[in-house]
Design an enzyme around this catalytic site. Structure first.
Site, PDB file in Angstrom:
ATOM      1  N   LYS A  19     -21.357  50.183  81.100  1.00 35.62           N
ATOM      2  CA  LYS A  19     -21.112  51.613  81.261  1.00 35.62           C
ATOM      3  C   LYS A  19     -21.874  52.144  82.491  1.00 35.62           C
ATOM      4  O   LYS A  19     -22.749  51.452  83.031  1.00 35.62           O
ATOM      5  CB  LYS A  19     -21.524  52.323  79.967  1.00 35.62           C
ATOM      6  CG  LYS A  19     -20.682  51.884  78.754  1.00 35.62           C
ATOM      7  CD  LYS A  19     -21.157  52.552  77.464  1.00 35.62           C
ATOM      8  CE  LYS A  19     -20.298  52.145  76.269  1.00 35.62           C
ATOM      9  NZ  LYS A  19     -20.770  52.779  74.999  1.00 35.62           N
ATOM     10  N   TYR A  26     -11.152  55.227  74.106  1.00 40.32           N
ATOM     11  CA  TYR A  26     -11.900  55.717  72.942  1.00 40.32           C
ATOM     12  C   TYR A  26     -11.023  56.579  72.031  1.00 40.32           C
ATOM     13  O   TYR A  26     -11.537  57.471  71.361  1.00 40.32           O
ATOM     14  CB  TYR A  26     -13.136  56.481  73.407  1.00 40.32           C
ATOM     15  CG  TYR A  26     -14.298  55.567  73.769  1.00 40.32           C
ATOM     16  CD1 TYR A  26     -14.768  54.613  72.864  1.00 40.32           C
ATOM     17  CD2 TYR A  26     -14.945  55.668  74.991  1.00 40.32           C
ATOM     18  CE1 TYR A  26     -15.826  53.777  73.172  1.00 40.32           C
ATOM     19  CE2 TYR A  26     -16.007  54.832  75.312  1.00 40.32           C
ATOM     20  CZ  TYR A  26     -16.443  53.889  74.392  1.00 40.32           C
ATOM     21  OH  TYR A  26     -17.500  53.069  74.699  1.00 40.32           O
ATOM     22  N   PHE A  70     -18.531  64.063  69.374  1.00 47.58           N
ATOM     23  CA  PHE A  70     -19.088  63.570  70.638  1.00 47.58           C
ATOM     24  C   PHE A  70     -18.021  63.080  71.605  1.00 47.58           C
ATOM     25  O   PHE A  70     -18.343  62.574  72.681  1.00 47.58           O
ATOM     26  CB  PHE A  70     -20.122  62.457  70.376  1.00 47.58           C
ATOM     27  CG  PHE A  70     -19.596  61.266  69.597  1.00 47.58           C
ATOM     28  CD1 PHE A  70     -18.876  60.252  70.236  1.00 47.58           C
ATOM     29  CD2 PHE A  70     -19.839  61.150  68.234  1.00 47.58           C
ATOM     30  CE1 PHE A  70     -18.401  59.160  69.528  1.00 47.58           C
ATOM     31  CE2 PHE A  70     -19.363  60.056  67.519  1.00 47.58           C
ATOM     32  CZ  PHE A  70     -18.639  59.055  68.180  1.00 47.58           C
ATOM     33  N   ARG A  78     -20.567  41.243  70.321  1.00 48.65           N
ATOM     34  CA  ARG A  78     -21.045  42.435  69.597  1.00 48.65           C
ATOM     35  C   ARG A  78     -22.483  42.243  69.139  1.00 48.65           C
ATOM     36  O   ARG A  78     -23.302  43.142  69.220  1.00 48.65           O
ATOM     37  CB  ARG A  78     -20.161  42.702  68.368  1.00 48.65           C
ATOM     38  CG  ARG A  78     -18.794  43.229  68.673  1.00 48.65           C
ATOM     39  CD  ARG A  78     -18.780  44.681  69.059  1.00 48.65           C
ATOM     40  NE  ARG A  78     -19.099  45.580  67.957  1.00 48.65           N
ATOM     41  CZ  ARG A  78     -19.014  46.905  68.049  1.00 48.65           C
ATOM     42  NH1 ARG A  78     -18.622  47.474  69.196  1.00 48.65           N
ATOM     43  NH2 ARG A  78     -19.325  47.678  67.038  1.00 48.65           N
ATOM     44  N   THR A 127     -25.348  50.378  67.835  1.00 54.50           N
ATOM     45  CA  THR A 127     -24.888  51.440  68.748  1.00 54.50           C
ATOM     46  C   THR A 127     -26.055  52.250  69.314  1.00 54.50           C
ATOM     47  O   THR A 127     -26.102  52.518  70.514  1.00 54.50           O
ATOM     48  CB  THR A 127     -23.922  52.385  67.994  1.00 54.50           C
ATOM     49  OG1 THR A 127     -22.868  51.605  67.434  1.00 54.50           O
ATOM     50  CG2 THR A 127     -23.340  53.432  68.923  1.00 54.50           C
ATOM     51  N   ARG A 149     -28.697  46.340  74.006  1.00 56.18           N
ATOM     52  CA  ARG A 149     -29.080  47.735  73.761  1.00 56.18           C
ATOM     53  C   ARG A 149     -30.530  47.822  73.293  1.00 56.18           C
ATOM     54  O   ARG A 149     -31.258  48.750  73.653  1.00 56.18           O
ATOM     55  CB  ARG A 149     -28.133  48.358  72.731  1.00 56.18           C
ATOM     56  CG  ARG A 149     -26.736  48.618  73.310  1.00 56.18           C
ATOM     57  CD  ARG A 149     -25.741  48.872  72.203  1.00 56.18           C
ATOM     58  NE  ARG A 149     -24.436  49.303  72.694  1.00 56.18           N
ATOM     59  CZ  ARG A 149     -23.366  49.364  71.924  1.00 56.18           C
ATOM     60  NH1 ARG A 149     -23.427  48.997  70.640  1.00 56.18           N
ATOM     61  NH2 ARG A 149     -22.210  49.761  72.431  1.00 56.18           N
ATOM     62  N   ASN A 201     -25.712  53.936  76.055  1.00 57.44           N
ATOM     63  CA  ASN A 201     -26.163  52.682  75.436  1.00 57.44           C
ATOM     64  C   ASN A 201     -25.657  51.454  76.201  1.00 57.44           C
ATOM     65  O   ASN A 201     -25.441  50.394  75.624  1.00 57.44           O
ATOM     66  CB  ASN A 201     -25.762  52.647  73.958  1.00 57.44           C
ATOM     67  CG  ASN A 201     -24.260  52.764  73.757  1.00 57.44           C
ATOM     68  OD1 ASN A 201     -23.501  52.815  74.726  1.00 57.44           O
ATOM     69  ND2 ASN A 201     -23.834  52.789  72.518  1.00 57.44           N
ATOM     70  N   HIS A 207     -20.190  48.412  76.301  1.00 54.49           N
ATOM     71  CA  HIS A 207     -19.149  48.437  75.261  1.00 54.49           C
ATOM     72  C   HIS A 207     -18.630  47.029  75.050  1.00 54.49           C
ATOM     73  O   HIS A 207     -18.519  46.255  76.009  1.00 54.49           O
ATOM     74  CB  HIS A 207     -17.965  49.310  75.704  1.00 54.49           C
ATOM     75  CG  HIS A 207     -16.714  49.001  74.922  1.00 54.49           C
ATOM     76  ND1 HIS A 207     -16.484  49.531  73.677  1.00 54.49           N
ATOM     77  CD2 HIS A 207     -15.684  48.157  75.177  1.00 54.49           C
ATOM     78  CE1 HIS A 207     -15.332  49.031  73.217  1.00 54.49           C
ATOM     79  NE2 HIS A 207     -14.827  48.199  74.114  1.00 54.49           N
ATOM     80  N   GLU A 221      -7.545  47.534  74.226  1.00 54.69           N
ATOM     81  CA  GLU A 221      -8.459  47.903  75.314  1.00 54.69           C
ATOM     82  C   GLU A 221      -8.196  47.160  76.629  1.00 54.69           C
ATOM     83  O   GLU A 221      -8.293  47.757  77.707  1.00 54.69           O
ATOM     84  CB  GLU A 221      -9.907  47.629  74.882  1.00 54.69           C
ATOM     85  CG  GLU A 221     -10.360  48.543  73.743  1.00 54.69           C
ATOM     86  CD  GLU A 221     -11.646  48.075  73.077  1.00 54.69           C
ATOM     87  OE1 GLU A 221     -12.214  47.039  73.502  1.00 54.69           O
ATOM     88  OE2 GLU A 221     -12.069  48.746  72.122  1.00 54.69           O
TER      89      GLU A 221
END
Ligand code: ATP
Ligand code: MG
Length: 148
Positions: free
Chosen positions: A9, A49, A57, A85, A91, A102, A112, A115, A126
């Site tokens: 990100k 998303y 949010f 993951r 998260t 993270r 964070n 993704h 995605e």
């Protein structure tokens, strides 16, 4: 072999963490099947998303993902979705385990760093937002027989 979509990100790119994060994935034994630095448009972010469209949010999340370039990648390996993951961690960076991306680099629930797809269905949704099929490359690293 399974594929997963990863985004570094904008906070991860601006904090110059791209190399360190991809080093972890390469050392783990995942293969980079596609990779690009790119700006994400609002429609792309909203589609990516879309499951969070009704969350409070959502707007802030779209602002964040479009605030600077991301590095998008397709990683491939056995059980890649769950493995990546797990390497990303929880998260909320302030709660994520040390040793996860993270947990080591983030203090926030929104900013964070990374993704990763959470299911095969999510990956299928995605990856098309970021890559054309011909941009996802098939090749062998040559060490697969040692790693697996
Ligand atoms: P990602 O989908 O980005 O891999 P995730 O699957 O761990 O993250 P999700 O619940 O899908 O978490 O949330 C998507 C993203 O929305 C989070 O990574 C984070 O950037 C942001 N986010 C999640 N929960 C909150 C929240 N309560 N407040 C602000 N931002 C949030
Ligand atoms: Mg998610």
């Amino acid at each position: 072999m399974e594929r997963t979509l990863v985004l570094i990100k904008p906070d991860g790119v601006k904090r110059r963490l791209v190399g360190r994060i991809f080093q972890r994935f390469e050392e783990k034994g995942l293969r980079i099947a596609a990779l690009k630095l790119m700006n994400v448009s609002r429609p792309m972010a909203e589609e990516h998303y879309s499951v969070h469209r009704d969350k409070p949010f959502f707007r802030s999340l779209v602002d964040y993902i479009t605030s600077g370039p991301v590095v998008a990648a397709v990683l491939e390996g056995s059980n890649a979705i769950a493995v990546v993951r797990k390497m990303c961690g929880a998260t909320d960076g302030s709660k994520a385990e040390p040793g996860t991306i993270r947990g080591d680099f983030s203090m926030g629930i929104e900013k964070n760093i990374i993704h990763a797809s959470d299911s095969h269905e999510a990956y299928e949704h995605e990856y098309r937002i970021f890559f054309r099929d011909e941009e996802i490359l098939n090749y062998e690293c040559g060490d697969e027989h040692i790693i697996y």
